[in-house]
Design a protein around this motif. Sequence first.
Motif, PDB file in Angstrom:
ATOM      1  N   PHE A   1       4.199  -4.229  -1.389  1.00 36.05           N
ATOM      2  CA  PHE A   1       4.068  -3.205  -0.357  1.00 36.05           C
ATOM      3  C   PHE A   1       3.288  -2.002  -0.880  1.00 36.05           C
ATOM      4  O   PHE A   1       2.472  -1.419  -0.159  1.00 36.05           O
ATOM      5  N   CYS A   4      -0.375  -2.753  -0.793  1.00 34.64           N
ATOM      6  CA  CYS A   4      -0.861  -2.709   0.588  1.00 34.64           C
ATOM      7  C   CYS A   4      -0.986  -1.271   1.072  1.00 34.64           C
ATOM      8  O   CYS A   4      -1.933  -0.928   1.797  1.00 34.64           O
ATOM      9  N   SER A 116       2.024  -6.741   3.690  1.00 35.88           N
ATOM     10  CA  SER A 116       2.941  -5.628   3.413  1.00 35.88           C
ATOM     11  C   SER A 116       4.405  -5.996   3.669  1.00 35.88           C
ATOM     12  O   SER A 116       5.307  -5.344   3.138  1.00 35.88           O
ATOM     13  N   TYR A 117       4.646  -7.042   4.472  1.00 35.83           N
ATOM     14  CA  TYR A 117       6.016  -7.442   4.775  1.00 35.83           C
ATOM     15  C   TYR A 117       6.578  -8.447   3.771  1.00 35.83           C
ATOM     16  O   TYR A 117       7.774  -8.752   3.801  1.00 35.83           O
ATOM     17  N   LEU A 120      10.032  -8.008   1.664  1.00 37.53           N
ATOM     18  CA  LEU A 120      10.861  -6.929   2.205  1.00 37.53           C
ATOM     19  C   LEU A 120      12.025  -7.506   3.007  1.00 37.53           C
ATOM     20  O   LEU A 120      11.869  -8.499   3.716  1.00 37.53           O
ATOM     21  N   THR A 125      11.491  -3.757   7.839  1.00 39.21           N
ATOM     22  CA  THR A 125      10.144  -4.034   8.345  1.00 39.21           C
ATOM     23  C   THR A 125       9.638  -2.904   9.252  1.00 39.21           C
ATOM     24  O   THR A 125       8.443  -2.588   9.241  1.00 39.21           O
ATOM     25  N   ALA A 128       8.457  -0.193   7.068  1.00 37.10           N
ATOM     26  CA  ALA A 128       7.209  -0.589   6.425  1.00 37.10           C
ATOM     27  C   ALA A 128       6.030  -0.429   7.378  1.00 37.10           C
ATOM     28  O   ALA A 128       4.958   0.066   6.996  1.00 37.10           O
ATOM     29  N   ILE A 132       2.783   2.011   6.783  1.00 33.41           N
ATOM     30  CA  ILE A 132       1.409   1.499   6.777  1.00 33.41           C
ATOM     31  C   ILE A 132       0.545   2.293   7.758  1.00 33.41           C
ATOM     32  O   ILE A 132      -0.623   2.617   7.473  1.00 33.41           O
ATOM     33  N   THR A 244       4.840 -15.364   4.392  1.00 30.74           N
ATOM     34  CA  THR A 244       5.115 -14.477   5.494  1.00 30.74           C
ATOM     35  C   THR A 244       5.710 -15.251   6.655  1.00 30.74           C
ATOM     36  O   THR A 244       5.568 -16.461   6.761  1.00 30.74           O
TER      37      THR A 244
END
Length: 244
Positions: A1, A4, A116-117, A120, A125, A128, A132, A244
């Motif tokens: 993360f 990202c 980015s997820y 996590l 989420t 996050a 972002i 993902t």
Amino acid sequence: FGACFLAMLGIGAILFGTTQVMPALVQSNFGYTATLAGLMLLPGGLAMAFLMPAAGQITNYVQQKFVIAAALLVLSLALWHMTNLAPEANFQYFAWSRVYQMLAMPFLFIPIIAASYVGLPPQKTDQAASLINVARNTGGSIGISLYDTLLARHEQIHQSRLVEQVYPSSIEYQNTLSELTAYFVQRGSTDLDAHQQAIAFIERQVSSQAMLLSYIDVFATFGTIAIVLTAIVLILLRGNAKET
């Protein structure tokens, strides 16, 4: 993360910075109207919209870090392409240059958001996603500030260097001044007025060239930032599309 977040910060700076710099460039140095400057950006926006579906699918087959790194390289090349900017550049040159820049954007935003997820917990989420978005907007503010600062400082640097070449004892300066004075005399000015007009014309040319060179420096800086981001992504980002 974290990788990202840094990547989105830099990409936001490049996206917002170039979106600010290109209309300003064509309006200040090439005499474009605001409408024409907006039309110059239009093909790039359309290219980005058309490539969004492809960007969403490619991460199913290629690791996200490689997609992001390749897109950053394309973006860097597109920005360095703008360092070939010349005073005779036309609308087609600027429109295609913007298209080259925007071709990379769908392959940056979608993979970065997806990566980015990775790793996590589900309950984080939403946070996050918010961070972002903050990175993109904060990066945009940084990019615009960087553009303004670079443009102002480098314009002064280039102007001081160009002025060093414009001195009364220079043969090139004397010839240019003489030709311009004769031109303005033919246009109906007196000898004294024509002389002053010629000096003012040379001054405007020096200022215009200094500004053009400073814009080139801005594009070179953004291109360098894209290269640095490529290294950051390859080193730090470890997510895989299948996770993902």
